[in-house]
Scaffold this active site. Structure first.
Site, PDB file in Angstrom:
ATOM      1  N   LYS A 121     125.978 -16.422  72.983  1.00  0.00           N
ATOM      2  CA  LYS A 121     126.163 -17.618  73.887  1.00  0.00           C
ATOM      3  C   LYS A 121     126.175 -17.096  75.283  1.00  0.00           C
ATOM      4  O   LYS A 121     125.518 -17.629  76.232  1.00  0.00           O
ATOM      5  CB  LYS A 121     127.378 -18.324  73.530  1.00  0.00           C
ATOM      6  CG  LYS A 121     127.528 -19.420  74.351  1.00  0.00           C
ATOM      7  CD  LYS A 121     128.923 -19.124  75.228  1.00  0.00           C
ATOM      8  CE  LYS A 121     128.963 -20.102  76.411  1.00  0.00           C
ATOM      9  NZ  LYS A 121     129.859 -19.773  77.407  1.00  0.00           N
ATOM     10  N   ASP A 139     127.230 -23.945  73.151  1.00  0.00           N
ATOM     11  CA  ASP A 139     128.788 -23.681  73.202  1.00  0.00           C
ATOM     12  C   ASP A 139     129.529 -24.608  72.385  1.00  0.00           C
ATOM     13  O   ASP A 139     128.720 -25.327  71.675  1.00  0.00           O
ATOM     14  CB  ASP A 139     129.134 -23.573  74.572  1.00  0.00           C
ATOM     15  CG  ASP A 139     129.104 -25.027  75.260  1.00  0.00           C
ATOM     16  OD1 ASP A 139     128.413 -25.812  74.774  1.00  0.00           O
ATOM     17  OD2 ASP A 139     129.613 -25.305  76.342  1.00  0.00           O
TER      18      ASP A 139
END
Length: 218
Positions: A121, A139
Site C-alpha cells: 500500500k 487502504d
DNA sequence: CTCCCGATAT
DNA sequence: ATATCAGGAG
C-alpha cells in the site's frame, strides 16, 4: 456484483463529487512522501501533517534520521501512535536508502517493498504520487468502499481488491480513481454512519440498498 | 492471527 | 466506552 457499466457510472459520479481529489499528505519530495506515508499507518493524515510540519524542518535527508538516537526520533513522532515501530523503520529505511540507493528513493514498487515498514500500500502511494506511475493503493477506505459497492467480495484480500480495481478501471484513471475512492470513503461513505440517503451511488450500491431497506422496515 | 498505539469521532 | 484512522511485520 457490479457490472463494468455500473462501475464506470460510479467513476463518473465520483468525478462529479470530488473533481480535485488528491494526496493530502504534505510533502516536498519523494523521501518526505515516503516517510509521511509510513507514518500514516493507522493514523489520520491530518495528524500526520501536524507532526511532519516540525519533523521535516528538523530532518531533511536520510542521514539526519540516523544522526539522532532512537529515543529522540520516537519523541518527535510519538503523537502518531505505533511510534516505536515507526521510529525503528524510519532509521532502518534511511540506512538502506543510503547504502543501496545513494539516498534517492527508487521509483519502483517492488524495490520499495523491500524497505522495512513499507508494504504494498505504501509503495503504491509513493510510486503513484511522487513518480506518476499508475497504481491503486488499497487502504482502509478503498477496501471498505469497494466491498460496500459490491465491486468485489467481502472475503477478498486487499491484493484481490487492488487487482479487481486495476482490471475494471482504465489505466489512465488509476491514480485519480484511487484518490477519489479515498475522498469518497473519508467524507461520504464513512466507516461509521455512511450517508446512504444522499449518496449518488445508491442506485448501484449493494450495501447501500441493504441499509436503506433496513431504515424503511422500521 | 496478534501486536503495535496515540488522537479523535461517535 | 468503543470504533476508527492513507498498515506492516512476526
Amino acid at each position: 456484483m457490479l457490472t463494468k457499466v455500473q462501475w464506470l457510472y460510479c467513476l463518473d459520479e465520483m468525478e462529479r463529487m470530488f473533481p480535485d481529489a488528491h494526496c493530502e499528505l504534505v510533502h516536498d519530495n519523494p523521501f518526505e512522501l515516503l516517510v509521511a506515508t509510513l507514518l500514516s499507518a493507522q493514523c489520520t493524515d491530518v495528524l500526520v501533517n501536524k507532526v511532519t510540519k516540525n519533523l521535516f524542518q528538523k530532518y531533511k535527508k536520510p542521514e539526519d534520521y540516523l544522526a539522532v538516537s532512537i529515543e529522540e526520533l520516537q519523541t518527535d513522532i510519538r503523537s502518531i501512535g505505533l511510534y516505536r515501530n515507526k521510529a525503528k523503520n524510519i532509521q532502518a529505511l534511511s540506512k538502506q536508502l543510503i547504502e543501496l540507493y545513494d539516498g534517492e528513493v527508487p521509483p519502483n514498487r517492488d524495490l520499495l517493498t523491500t524497505f522495512p515498514g513499507v508494504g504494498r500500500k505504501t509503495a503504491n502511494v509513493v510510486v503513484s504520487v511522487a513518480f506518476d506511475i499508475p497504481a491503486i493503493a488499497v487502504d482502509t477506505h478503498v477496501e471498505r468502499v469497494s466491498k460496500r459497492l459490491g465491486l468485489c467480495r467481502w472475503k477478498d484480500s486487499v491484493l484481490q481488491v487492488e487487482e479487481t480495481l486495476m482490471k475494471k478501471t482504465p489505466m489512465e484513471l488509476w491514480s485519480k480513481t484511487h484518490h477519489q475512492l479515498i475522498f469518497f470513503g473519508r467524507y461520504h461513505c464513512k466507516a461509521q454512519n455512511p450517508n446512504c440517503p444522499e449518496c449518488p451511488l445508491l442506485s448501484v450500491c449493494r450495501e447501500g440498498k441493504k441499509r436503506m431497506n433496513k431504515i424503511v422496515a422500521q
